[in-house]
Design an enzyme around this catalytic site. Structure first.
Site, PDB file in Angstrom:
ATOM      1  N   GLN A   1      -1.382   0.684  51.337  1.00 56.78           N
ATOM      2  CA  GLN A   1      -1.637  -0.752  51.317  1.00 56.78           C
ATOM      3  C   GLN A   1      -3.001  -0.898  51.994  1.00 56.78           C
ATOM      4  O   GLN A   1      -3.113  -0.757  53.211  1.00 56.78           O
ATOM      5  CB  GLN A   1      -0.531  -1.496  52.055  1.00 56.78           C
ATOM      6  CG  GLN A   1       0.858  -1.071  51.531  1.00 56.78           C
ATOM      7  CD  GLN A   1       1.937  -2.100  51.719  1.00 56.78           C
ATOM      8  OE1 GLN A   1       2.237  -2.840  50.799  1.00 56.78           O
ATOM      9  NE2 GLN A   1       2.511  -2.158  52.893  1.00 56.78           N
TER      10      GLN A   1
ATOM     11  N   HIS B   1      -5.356   0.873  60.162  1.00 53.42           N
ATOM     12  CA  HIS B   1      -5.757   2.290  60.228  1.00 53.42           C
ATOM     13  C   HIS B   1      -5.201   2.887  58.932  1.00 53.42           C
ATOM     14  O   HIS B   1      -3.990   2.823  58.712  1.00 53.42           O
ATOM     15  CB  HIS B   1      -5.126   2.937  61.476  1.00 53.42           C
ATOM     16  CG  HIS B   1      -5.546   4.345  61.737  1.00 53.42           C
ATOM     17  ND1 HIS B   1      -5.415   4.926  62.982  1.00 53.42           N
ATOM     18  CD2 HIS B   1      -6.065   5.309  60.927  1.00 53.42           C
ATOM     19  CE1 HIS B   1      -5.846   6.172  62.942  1.00 53.42           C
ATOM     20  NE2 HIS B   1      -6.234   6.427  61.689  1.00 53.42           N
TER      21      HIS B   1
ATOM     22  N   HIS C   1      -3.395   4.633  56.090  1.00 51.15           N
ATOM     23  CA  HIS C   1      -2.222   5.519  56.116  1.00 51.15           C
ATOM     24  C   HIS C   1      -1.584   5.560  54.736  1.00 51.15           C
ATOM     25  O   HIS C   1      -1.523   4.547  54.047  1.00 51.15           O
ATOM     26  CB  HIS C   1      -1.196   5.094  57.169  1.00 51.15           C
ATOM     27  CG  HIS C   1      -0.846   3.637  57.141  1.00 51.15           C
ATOM     28  ND1 HIS C   1      -1.685   2.672  57.638  1.00 51.15           N
ATOM     29  CD2 HIS C   1       0.244   2.988  56.666  1.00 51.15           C
ATOM     30  CE1 HIS C   1      -1.127   1.484  57.481  1.00 51.15           C
ATOM     31  NE2 HIS C   1       0.048   1.647  56.888  1.00 51.15           N
TER      32      HIS C   1
ATOM     33  N   HIS D   1       1.852   6.007  52.880  1.00 52.24           N
ATOM     34  CA  HIS D   1       3.308   6.028  53.033  1.00 52.24           C
ATOM     35  C   HIS D   1       3.840   7.119  52.098  1.00 52.24           C
ATOM     36  O   HIS D   1       3.539   7.108  50.902  1.00 52.24           O
ATOM     37  CB  HIS D   1       3.930   4.703  52.571  1.00 52.24           C
ATOM     38  CG  HIS D   1       3.561   3.515  53.412  1.00 52.24           C
ATOM     39  ND1 HIS D   1       4.385   3.029  54.396  1.00 52.24           N
ATOM     40  CD2 HIS D   1       2.478   2.696  53.398  1.00 52.24           C
ATOM     41  CE1 HIS D   1       3.833   1.958  54.951  1.00 52.24           C
ATOM     42  NE2 HIS D   1       2.669   1.732  54.364  1.00 52.24           N
TER      43      HIS D   1
HETATM   44  P1  AMP Z   1       1.595  -1.099  56.488  1.00 48.30           P
HETATM   45  O1  AMP Z   1       2.412  -2.364  56.510  1.00 48.30           O
HETATM   46  O2  AMP Z   1       1.303  -0.564  55.126  1.00 48.30           O
HETATM   47  O3  AMP Z   1       0.352  -1.234  57.344  1.00 48.30           O
HETATM   48  O4  AMP Z   1       2.507   0.002  57.175  1.00 48.30           O
HETATM   49  C1  AMP Z   1       2.617   0.153  58.561  1.00 48.30           C
HETATM   50  C2  AMP Z   1       3.655   1.213  58.796  1.00 48.30           C
HETATM   51  O5  AMP Z   1       3.510   1.679  60.118  1.00 48.30           O
HETATM   52  C3  AMP Z   1       5.081   0.706  58.647  1.00 48.30           C
HETATM   53  O6  AMP Z   1       5.815   1.622  57.856  1.00 48.30           O
HETATM   54  C4  AMP Z   1       5.582   0.681  60.100  1.00 48.30           C
HETATM   55  O7  AMP Z   1       6.970   0.920  60.177  1.00 48.30           O
HETATM   56  C5  AMP Z   1       4.780   1.807  60.704  1.00 48.30           C
HETATM   57  N1  AMP Z   1       4.550   1.710  62.142  1.00 48.30           N
HETATM   58  C6  AMP Z   1       4.109   0.647  62.847  1.00 48.30           C
HETATM   59  N2  AMP Z   1       3.957   0.955  64.157  1.00 48.30           N
HETATM   60  C7  AMP Z   1       4.296   2.271  64.283  1.00 48.30           C
HETATM   61  C8  AMP Z   1       4.353   3.194  65.378  1.00 48.30           C
HETATM   62  N3  AMP Z   1       4.027   2.835  66.633  1.00 48.30           N
HETATM   63  N4  AMP Z   1       4.769   4.453  65.132  1.00 48.30           N
HETATM   64  C9  AMP Z   1       5.115   4.826  63.888  1.00 48.30           C
HETATM   65  N5  AMP Z   1       5.073   4.015  62.803  1.00 48.30           N
HETATM   66  C10 AMP Z   1       4.677   2.750  62.992  1.00 48.30           C
END
Ligand code: AMP
Length: 164
Positions: free
Chosen positions: A84, A95, A97, A99
């Site tokens: 996303q 940041h 990432h 999924h």
């Molecule tokens: P997005 O909404 O695409 O930015 O995804 C963010 C992802 O990060 C989600 O799957 C959250 O569950 C995950 N997330 C947020 N904070 C943390 C954290 N401290 N440690 C691990 N995963 C996290």
């Protein structure tokens, strides 16, 4: 003290289970399906277009390695790999990432509902209960053992205390 930052978050060092030269893979605080993990560049970069070519190659190679393992470990039959990229695409952590989510036949009534599930956290922060540090550390430890079968775990990933 955590050595890994994910946007504004400092990850517990036991949460990171794989390290490549430019990327790292870690378990999810609020997984949408069992085995939902994340792969990020080590450099704190908000958007995909800000990555260098080397970072892009390393990120996707890491996602391929990790997703192969995740599909097997969680008895998946397919995978969803999703970025996303930017807040209007649903990004909540600034940041980059990927999924990585193992998929199974019929896991959602409508296949693309997984994207609605990803977005529920954005719409309602309390929608999913965060997992405990020890649950995340245990999952991370089993994945780490499979990714480093010879036991040669990089120094930066050494994790003695499940709560650190
Ligand atoms: P997005 O909404 O695409 O930015 O995804 C963010 C992802 O990060 C989600 O799957 C959250 O569950 C995950 N997330 C947020 N904070 C943390 C954290 N401290 N440690 C691990 N995963 C996290």
């Amino acid at each position: 003290m955590s050595r890994f930052r994910f946007g504004p978050h400092f990850l517990g060092r036991c949460e990171v289970f794989y390290l490549s030269p430019l990327s790292f893979a870690f378990v999810n605080l609020k997984p949408v399906v069992p085995g939902h993990v994340l792969v990020s560049p080590r450099r704190l970069v908000r958007r995909f277009h800000e990555l260098t070519q080397n970072e892009v190659c390393d990120l996707w190679s890491t996602a391929q390695k990790v997703s192969n393992l995740i599909e097997k470990e969680y008895d998946g039959t397919s995978l969803s790999l999703v970025i996303q990229d930017g807040p209007d695409a649903g990004q909540t952590v600034p940041h980059v990432h990927i999924h990585v989510m193992p998929r199974h036949k019929g896991d959602f009534k409508i296949n693309d509902q997984i994207y609605d599930e990803l977005n529920k956290s954005r719409l309602d922060n309390d929608f999913r209960t965060p997992r405990s540090q020890s649950e995340m550390a245990q999952e991370s430890e089993s994945l780490r053992k499979l990714l480093y079968p010879d036991g040669c775990i990089p120094e930066e990933l050494k994790c003695d205390n499940l709560d650190s």
